[in-house]
Design an enzyme around this catalytic site. Structure first.
Site, PDB file in Angstrom:
ATOM      1  N   GLY A  52      40.925  -2.706   4.531  1.00  0.00           N
ATOM      2  CA  GLY A  52      40.807  -2.707   6.064  1.00  0.00           C
ATOM      3  C   GLY A  52      42.102  -3.008   6.946  1.00  0.00           C
ATOM      4  O   GLY A  52      42.327  -2.242   8.031  1.00  0.00           O
ATOM      5  N   ARG A 112      31.708  -6.715   5.012  1.00  0.00           N
ATOM      6  CA  ARG A 112      31.648  -7.801   3.922  1.00  0.00           C
ATOM      7  C   ARG A 112      30.600  -7.216   2.834  1.00  0.00           C
ATOM      8  O   ARG A 112      29.652  -6.711   3.127  1.00  0.00           O
ATOM      9  CB  ARG A 112      31.310  -9.122   4.192  1.00  0.00           C
ATOM     10  CG  ARG A 112      32.196  -9.827   5.067  1.00  0.00           C
ATOM     11  CD  ARG A 112      33.703 -10.242   4.155  1.00  0.00           C
ATOM     12  NE  ARG A 112      34.540 -11.008   4.667  1.00  0.00           N
ATOM     13  CZ  ARG A 112      35.586 -10.483   5.255  1.00  0.00           C
ATOM     14  NH1 ARG A 112      35.617  -9.406   5.153  1.00  0.00           N
ATOM     15  NH2 ARG A 112      36.333 -11.217   5.864  1.00  0.00           N
ATOM     16  N   ARG A 169      22.745  -8.841  19.160  1.00  0.00           N
ATOM     17  CA  ARG A 169      22.593  -9.157  20.652  1.00  0.00           C
ATOM     18  C   ARG A 169      22.886  -7.913  21.490  1.00  0.00           C
ATOM     19  O   ARG A 169      23.522  -6.987  20.748  1.00  0.00           O
ATOM     20  CB  ARG A 169      23.667 -10.067  20.906  1.00  0.00           C
ATOM     21  CG  ARG A 169      23.802 -11.250  20.150  1.00  0.00           C
ATOM     22  CD  ARG A 169      24.917 -12.235  20.733  1.00  0.00           C
ATOM     23  NE  ARG A 169      25.284 -12.997  19.732  1.00  0.00           N
ATOM     24  CZ  ARG A 169      26.359 -12.907  19.138  1.00  0.00           C
ATOM     25  NH1 ARG A 169      27.273 -11.906  19.536  1.00  0.00           N
ATOM     26  NH2 ARG A 169      26.683 -13.636  18.291  1.00  0.00           N
ATOM     27  N   GLU A 195      33.990  -9.157  -5.133  1.00  0.00           N
ATOM     28  CA  GLU A 195      35.049  -8.579  -5.445  1.00  0.00           C
ATOM     29  C   GLU A 195      36.114  -9.458  -6.466  1.00  0.00           C
ATOM     30  O   GLU A 195      36.041 -10.687  -6.419  1.00  0.00           O
ATOM     31  CB  GLU A 195      35.872  -8.895  -4.000  1.00  0.00           C
ATOM     32  CG  GLU A 195      35.246  -7.854  -3.108  1.00  0.00           C
ATOM     33  CD  GLU A 195      36.072  -7.712  -1.470  1.00  0.00           C
ATOM     34  OE1 GLU A 195      37.087  -8.486  -1.363  1.00  0.00           O
ATOM     35  OE2 GLU A 195      35.393  -6.951  -0.806  1.00  0.00           O
ATOM     36  N   HIS A 234      39.541  -3.055  -0.609  1.00  0.00           N
ATOM     37  CA  HIS A 234      39.428  -4.077   0.364  1.00  0.00           C
ATOM     38  C   HIS A 234      40.702  -4.118   1.305  1.00  0.00           C
ATOM     39  O   HIS A 234      41.513  -5.008   1.241  1.00  0.00           O
ATOM     40  CB  HIS A 234      39.159  -5.359   0.238  1.00  0.00           C
ATOM     41  CG  HIS A 234      38.711  -6.289   1.264  1.00  0.00           C
ATOM     42  ND1 HIS A 234      37.902  -7.355   1.021  1.00  0.00           N
ATOM     43  CD2 HIS A 234      39.116  -6.234   2.387  1.00  0.00           C
ATOM     44  CE1 HIS A 234      37.721  -7.780   2.235  1.00  0.00           C
ATOM     45  NE2 HIS A 234      38.385  -7.233   3.157  1.00  0.00           N
ATOM     46  N   GLY A 248      30.815  -5.022  17.980  1.00  0.00           N
ATOM     47  CA  GLY A 248      31.571  -5.847  18.339  1.00  0.00           C
ATOM     48  C   GLY A 248      33.021  -5.151  18.523  1.00  0.00           C
ATOM     49  O   GLY A 248      33.041  -3.821  18.773  1.00  0.00           O
ATOM     50  N   ILE A 264      35.616  -4.381  16.416  1.00  0.00           N
ATOM     51  CA  ILE A 264      35.855  -3.289  15.348  1.00  0.00           C
ATOM     52  C   ILE A 264      34.700  -2.231  15.369  1.00  0.00           C
ATOM     53  O   ILE A 264      35.178  -1.194  15.282  1.00  0.00           O
ATOM     54  CB  ILE A 264      35.931  -3.757  13.934  1.00  0.00           C
ATOM     55  CG1 ILE A 264      37.156  -5.057  13.875  1.00  0.00           C
ATOM     56  CG2 ILE A 264      36.266  -2.968  13.000  1.00  0.00           C
ATOM     57  CD1 ILE A 264      37.105  -5.839  12.735  1.00  0.00           C
TER      58      ILE A 264
HETATM   59  C1  DGY Z   1      38.842  -9.826   7.464  1.00  0.00           C
HETATM   60  O1  DGY Z   1      39.768 -10.098   8.381  1.00  0.00           O
HETATM   61  O2  DGY Z   1      37.647 -10.374   7.672  1.00  0.00           O
HETATM   62  C2  DGY Z   1      39.169  -8.856   6.548  1.00  0.00           C
HETATM   63  O3  DGY Z   1      38.439  -8.332   5.720  1.00  0.00           O
HETATM   64  C3  DGY Z   1      40.623  -9.214   5.779  1.00  0.00           C
HETATM   65  O4  DGY Z   1      41.382  -8.183   5.540  1.00  0.00           O
END
Ligand code: DGY
Length: 324
Positions: free
Chosen positions: A292, A243, A183, A272, A290, A160, A162
Site C-alpha cells: 500500500g 489490515r 463515527r 502475513e 502489502h 478517514g 485514506i
Molecule cells: C501502514 O502505514 O499502516 C501501512 O500498512 C504500512 O505500509
C-alpha cells in the site's frame, strides 16, 4: 552521553542520518533491505537502554519490549499509520509517547486501493497471469469481460484520510460513494463526495465494491466475518488495504467458493506473509504483498517523519504526529 535511538529493522538511511544530525546515537539492527526481520531476541537486546525506537509492523511493542528497553524509553515512533503492533495503553502507563505516520502515505495507499478495485472488477490479475503462462488468447467480443465502474457504488468502511482519498479517485471514475464507520465523517468531506452513511450491514448489501480503510482494533477484528459476507451481493467485490485481521479469511474463502461475492482483492493478510490456502489458488482473488505505501517517495517520507517524531520527543518537544 548522547541518547540512543534503536532502529531494529531495515529503514531508509535518511532516518538514521536525521537522528545523528539531531545529536542522537543510533543503534542499528544491521538488517539489509531484503533480510528477514530481526528476530525478537535481537530486538529486545537492541532496545535496551534506548530513549527511542523506530518500530515497524514486525516489531511487537508490549510489556516485554518495554521491560527490555527499560525506564529511559521516551518514545516509540511507529513507521506506519496503523499501530496495532503497539500496545499504546502499556506505553502510556509508562509515560512512553507513541507516534505514527499519517498523511504521508495517504495518496500511495489510495492509489493502490484504486488499482485493486480495477484489478478485481476488470479481472486483470487473472488476465495477466494467463498471458504470462503462454495461454493462447485472442480478442473476442465475449472474452475477458469484467465489470464497469461508472454509476456503481463504492462502499468505504472507515472514511478517514485514506478512505476519503480512495473515494475521490472512485468519484473521478464516475462511482457513487457510501460509507460506514463508527463515527460521522468530516461533514465537508461527506459533502464533497456526496457520500451517504449506512450501517455496515446495509452498506455491504448495497455496494458493488466494498473497500476497507478502518484501523485494526479489538472492535474491527473480523468485522467482515461470515455474517457480514453473507450480506454482500453475488456480483460485488471486496478490497482490503487496511489490515488483514479485519477480514475473517476462512469465511472469505468459504463465501467465494459458495459464489456469495464475485471476487476480492487483498494487500494485507491475517497472518502475513502467509496466504490462506483457500484464497491462494483462486482466479477471482487478487493478492499483493502489502505494498500500500510502497513508493520510494512515500517510504522515505514515512521514515523521516518517524525520525522527526522521535527526535522531537527526546528533545522535550511535541511530536508532529502523536497517536491518540
Ligand atoms: C501502514 O502505514 O499502516 C501501512 O500498512 C504500512 O505500509
Amino acid at each position: 552521553m548522547a541518547a540512543r535511538v534503536a532502529i531494529p529493522q531495515w529503514l531508509q538511511p535518511e532516518a538514521a542520518a536525521l537522528l545523528r544530525d539531531a545529536g542522537l546515537d543510533v543503534a542499528d539492527g544491521g538488517r539489509g533491505v531484503d533480510d528477514d526481520p530481526l528476530p525478537r531476541a535481537g530486538t529486545l537486546a537492541l532496545v535496551e537502554g534506548c530513549a527511542g525506537v523506530l518500530t515497524q509492523l514486525a516489531d511487537r511493542v508490549d510489556d516485554a519490549f518495554l521491560d527490555a528497553a527499560g525506564p529511559g524509553l521516551r518514545v516509540v515512533a511507529n513507521v506506519a499509520v496503523g499501530h496495532d503492533n503497539v500496545d499504546v495503553g502499556a506505553c502510556s502507563r509508562r509515560g512512553v509517547v507513541v507516534t505514527n505516520t499519517p498523511g504521508v502515505l495517504t495518496d500511495a495507499t489510495a492509489d493502490l486501493a484504486l488499482a485493486l478495485i480495477l484489478m478485481a472488477t476488470r479481472r486483470l490479475g487473472d488476465a495477466e497471469r494467463r498471458v504470462r503462462t503462454g495461454e493462447p488468447w485472442r480478442w473476442g467480443m465475449g472474452r475477458n469481460l469484467g465489470t464497469g465502474l461508472q454509476g456503481r457504488t463504492l462502499g468505504i468502511v472507515g472514511l478517514g484520510q485514506i478512505g476519503a482519498a480512495t473515494a475521490r479517485r472512485a468519484r473521478a471514475l464516475g462511482m457513487h460513494i457510501a460509507y460506514a464507520g463508527r463515527r460521522d465523517a468530516d461533514p465537508a468531506v461527506v459533502r464533497e463526495l456526496g457520500a451517504r452513511r449506512l450501517p455496515l450491514h446495509d452498506l455491504l448489501a448495497a455496494c458493488d465494491v466494498v473497500s476497507l480503510h478502518c484501523p485494526l482494533t479489538p472492535e474491527t477484528r473480523h468485522l467482515v466475518d461470515a455474517r457480514a459476507l453473507a450480506r454482500m451481493r453475488p456480483d460485488a467485490f471486496l478490497v482490503n488495504t487496511a489490515r488483514g485481521p479485519v477480514v475473517d479469511e476462512a469465511a472469505l474463502a468459504d463465501a467465494l467458493r459458495a459464489g456469495a461475492l464475485a471476487g476480492a482483492a487483498l494487500d494485507v493478510y491475517e497472518d502475513e506473509p502467509r496466504i490462506h490456502p483457500g484464497l491462494a489458488g483462486r482466479d477471482d482473488v487478487v493478492l499483493l504483498p502489502h505494498v500500500g505505501s510502497a513508493t520510494r517517495e512515500t517510504r522515505r517520507a514515512m521514515a523521516l517523519l518517524a525520525a522527526r517524531n522521535a527526535a522531537a520527543v527526546i528533545a522535550g518537544e511535541r511530536p508532529l504526529t502523536p497517536v491518540g
